[in-house]
Scaffold this active site. Structure first.
Site, PDB file in Angstrom:
ATOM      1  N   GLN A  33       0.818  -1.208   0.000  1.00 55.28           N
ATOM      2  CA  GLN A  33       0.000   0.000   0.000  1.00 55.28           C
ATOM      3  C   GLN A  33       0.857   1.264   0.000  1.00 55.28           C
ATOM      4  O   GLN A  33       2.021   1.239   0.360  1.00 55.28           O
ATOM      5  CB  GLN A  33      -0.983  -0.022   1.179  1.00 55.28           C
ATOM      6  N   HIS A  64      -9.723   4.348  19.329  1.00 52.97           N
ATOM      7  CA  HIS A  64      -8.991   3.286  20.037  1.00 52.97           C
ATOM      8  C   HIS A  64      -9.579   3.005  21.413  1.00 52.97           C
ATOM      9  O   HIS A  64      -9.684   1.844  21.820  1.00 52.97           O
ATOM     10  CB  HIS A  64      -7.504   3.657  20.132  1.00 52.97           C
ATOM     11  N   GLU A 107      -0.548  -8.057  11.872  1.00 56.43           N
ATOM     12  CA  GLU A 107      -0.574  -6.934  10.922  1.00 56.43           C
ATOM     13  C   GLU A 107       0.113  -7.408   9.633  1.00 56.43           C
ATOM     14  O   GLU A 107       1.184  -7.992   9.678  1.00 56.43           O
ATOM     15  CB  GLU A 107       0.157  -5.738  11.560  1.00 56.43           C
ATOM     16  N   ASP A 139      -1.057 -12.211   7.165  1.00 53.89           N
ATOM     17  CA  ASP A 139      -2.432 -11.908   6.770  1.00 53.89           C
ATOM     18  C   ASP A 139      -3.373 -12.377   7.894  1.00 53.89           C
ATOM     19  O   ASP A 139      -3.348 -13.560   8.261  1.00 53.89           O
ATOM     20  CB  ASP A 139      -2.730 -12.632   5.457  1.00 53.89           C
ATOM     21  N   GLY A 140      -4.180 -11.469   8.394  1.00 55.50           N
ATOM     22  CA  GLY A 140      -5.080 -11.804   9.501  1.00 55.50           C
ATOM     23  C   GLY A 140      -6.061 -12.914   9.152  1.00 55.50           C
ATOM     24  O   GLY A 140      -6.417 -13.729  10.012  1.00 55.50           O
ATOM     25  N   ASP A 157      -9.015  -4.098  13.662  1.00 50.17           N
ATOM     26  CA  ASP A 157      -8.682  -2.691  13.386  1.00 50.17           C
ATOM     27  C   ASP A 157      -8.157  -2.625  11.955  1.00 50.17           C
ATOM     28  O   ASP A 157      -6.963  -2.458  11.715  1.00 50.17           O
ATOM     29  CB  ASP A 157      -7.635  -2.222  14.398  1.00 50.17           C
ATOM     30  N   PRO A 164      -5.604  -4.986   0.694  1.00 50.40           N
ATOM     31  CA  PRO A 164      -5.374  -6.120   1.597  1.00 50.40           C
ATOM     32  C   PRO A 164      -6.464  -6.287   2.663  1.00 50.40           C
ATOM     33  O   PRO A 164      -6.629  -7.360   3.231  1.00 50.40           O
ATOM     34  CB  PRO A 164      -4.019  -5.806   2.244  1.00 50.40           C
TER      35      PRO A 164
HETATM   36  N1  SAM Z   1      -8.319   2.867  12.355  1.00 54.40           N
HETATM   37  C1  SAM Z   1      -8.048   2.726  11.009  1.00 54.40           C
HETATM   38  C2  SAM Z   1      -9.166   3.047  10.079  1.00 54.40           C
HETATM   39  O1  SAM Z   1     -10.243   2.534  10.192  1.00 54.40           O
HETATM   40  O2  SAM Z   1      -8.944   3.888   9.213  1.00 54.40           O
HETATM   41  C3  SAM Z   1      -7.369   1.459  10.702  1.00 54.40           C
HETATM   42  C4  SAM Z   1      -5.930   1.652  11.066  1.00 54.40           C
HETATM   43  S1  SAM Z   1      -4.817   0.366  10.953  1.00 54.40           S
HETATM   44  C5  SAM Z   1      -3.449   1.323  10.382  1.00 54.40           C
HETATM   45  C6  SAM Z   1      -5.304  -0.691   9.607  1.00 54.40           C
HETATM   46  C7  SAM Z   1      -4.244  -1.753   9.330  1.00 54.40           C
HETATM   47  O3  SAM Z   1      -4.834  -2.928   8.789  1.00 54.40           O
HETATM   48  C8  SAM Z   1      -3.172  -1.325   8.337  1.00 54.40           C
HETATM   49  O4  SAM Z   1      -1.940  -1.167   9.009  1.00 54.40           O
HETATM   50  C9  SAM Z   1      -3.115  -2.458   7.306  1.00 54.40           C
HETATM   51  O5  SAM Z   1      -1.821  -2.775   6.879  1.00 54.40           O
HETATM   52  C10 SAM Z   1      -3.782  -3.588   8.100  1.00 54.40           C
HETATM   53  N2  SAM Z   1      -4.338  -4.661   7.269  1.00 54.40           N
HETATM   54  C11 SAM Z   1      -5.021  -4.536   6.103  1.00 54.40           C
HETATM   55  N3  SAM Z   1      -5.344  -5.747   5.631  1.00 54.40           N
HETATM   56  C12 SAM Z   1      -4.870  -6.671   6.515  1.00 54.40           C
HETATM   57  C13 SAM Z   1      -4.901  -8.086   6.563  1.00 54.40           C
HETATM   58  N4  SAM Z   1      -5.476  -8.808   5.603  1.00 54.40           N
HETATM   59  N5  SAM Z   1      -4.324  -8.699   7.628  1.00 54.40           N
HETATM   60  C14 SAM Z   1      -3.735  -7.970   8.623  1.00 54.40           C
HETATM   61  N6  SAM Z   1      -3.666  -6.617   8.608  1.00 54.40           N
HETATM   62  C15 SAM Z   1      -4.228  -5.980   7.573  1.00 54.40           C
END
Ligand code: SAM
Length: 283
Positions: A33, A64, A107, A139-140, A157, A164
């Site tokens: 990204q 949060h 993450e 990957d979550g 979150d 992703p």
């Molecule tokens: N609070 C925020 C919002 O709603 O705008 C979200 C913030 S947090 C930075 C979101 C995170 O989800 C990102 O760091 C991104 O890399 C992560 N993310 C996206 N897809 C993911 C996946 N499949 N598995 C794990 N993490 C993921």
């Protein structure tokens, strides 16, 4: 994107928000990204992913605090927490204010974590160095499908359902979350701003309804997630968690010794009272 210019958010087709940029601190594309961190006079440091605001120093406490303390205090005996996404560390920091034994954060993008540590220390504070933190770069969706660990609370979150983050809104993912919850555990999800992203809430809620005894959502007003209330999805097989009386939440809040700026026991109870247009999206 340059100092003196304006960041224009690219998420909604027919509406946008603009934030003035006084300084660009970081701008780059990871494999996954585009990440930008800039300074704004009202919100402080702002992190965007793929031109969508993720977190700001000014209002991060709202999202949060509500994502962490509502499920943790409703549950009342949380030991193990799983966070999916959350790379800025702000949610992890709130979770660690509780006497949890383990907070696992999965993450997908190490770049977000590294940049948060460097440029957003006021948000993650020392959370990544806490001995209870277990940071997994993966990957979550895959993690929840495969892990043998079980959690009292699972917090999603995530980014929006683009790139992703898309898999984190699908039924298989929610089934994986249920799989790694302990009996009576609680799932909380980022479900977008209901007025402009209503289909997200409807779709997640329908998956929750198929998988859990108590599908629901609660509301939080986050200034930089503009256009009304953001929905945080809620799913559990224990309906009592969502119906704790105010007196119990007050007791638990006092015992936890939390110093919060948005969350309080009244907001905890009130957040589940949804406007009709949001209730209509949950059918
Ligand atoms: N609070 C925020 C919002 O709603 O705008 C979200 C913030 S947090 C930075 C979101 C995170 O989800 C990102 O760091 C991104 O890399 C992560 N993310 C996206 N897809 C993911 C996946 N499949 N598995 C794990 N993490 C993921």
């Amino acid at each position: 994107m340059t100092a003196g210019g304006w960041f224009e958010e690219a998420i909604h087709a027919h509406a946008t928000q603009k934030l003035e940029i006084t300084q660009v601190l970081y701008s780059s594309d990871t494999d996954l990204q585009k990440i930008v961190i800039f300074e704004n006079p009202t919100f402080g440091r702002v992190m965007t992913l793929d031109d969508v605001v993720q977190v700001t120093e000014g209002d991060e406490f709202i999202y949060h605090e509500m994502m962490a303390h509502v499920p943790i205090l409703a549950h009342g005996a949380v030991r193990d927490v799983l966070i999916v996404g959350g790379g800025d560390g702000g949610l992890l920091e709130e979770v660690l204010k509780h006497p949890v034994e383990r907070a696992t954060m999965v993450e997908i993008d190490r770049g977000v974590v590294d940049l948060a540590r460097e440029y957003l220390p006021s948000i993650c504070k020392g959370a990544f160095d806490d001995p209870r933190t277990d940071l997994v770069i993966a990957d979550g969706a895959r993690f929840v499908a495969e892990t043998e660990a079980r959690y009292d609370v699972v917090l999603i979150d995530s980014t929006d359902p683009i790139g992703p983050g898309e898999v984190l809104f699908q039924r298989d993912f929610y089934a994986g979350c249920k799989r790694c919850l302990k009996p009576g555990g609680i799932l909380v999800t980022q479900n977008g701003v209901a007025f402009v992203q209503g289909e997200e809430l409807t779709s997640s809620w329908r998956h929750f309804r198929a998988l859990f005894a108590d599908p629901a959502a609660y509301a939080v007003a986050v200034p930089t997630y503009i256009w009304g209330f953001m929905a945080l999805g809620w799913a559990s097989d224990e309906p009592d968690h969502r119906r704790r009386p105010l007196s119990i939440i007050e007791e638990r809040y006092a015992a936890a010794g939390l110093d919060t700026r948005y969350y309080n026991p009244d907001i905890h109870i009130g957040a589940f009272a949804l406007p009709t247009y949001m209730k209509e999206l949950m059918q």
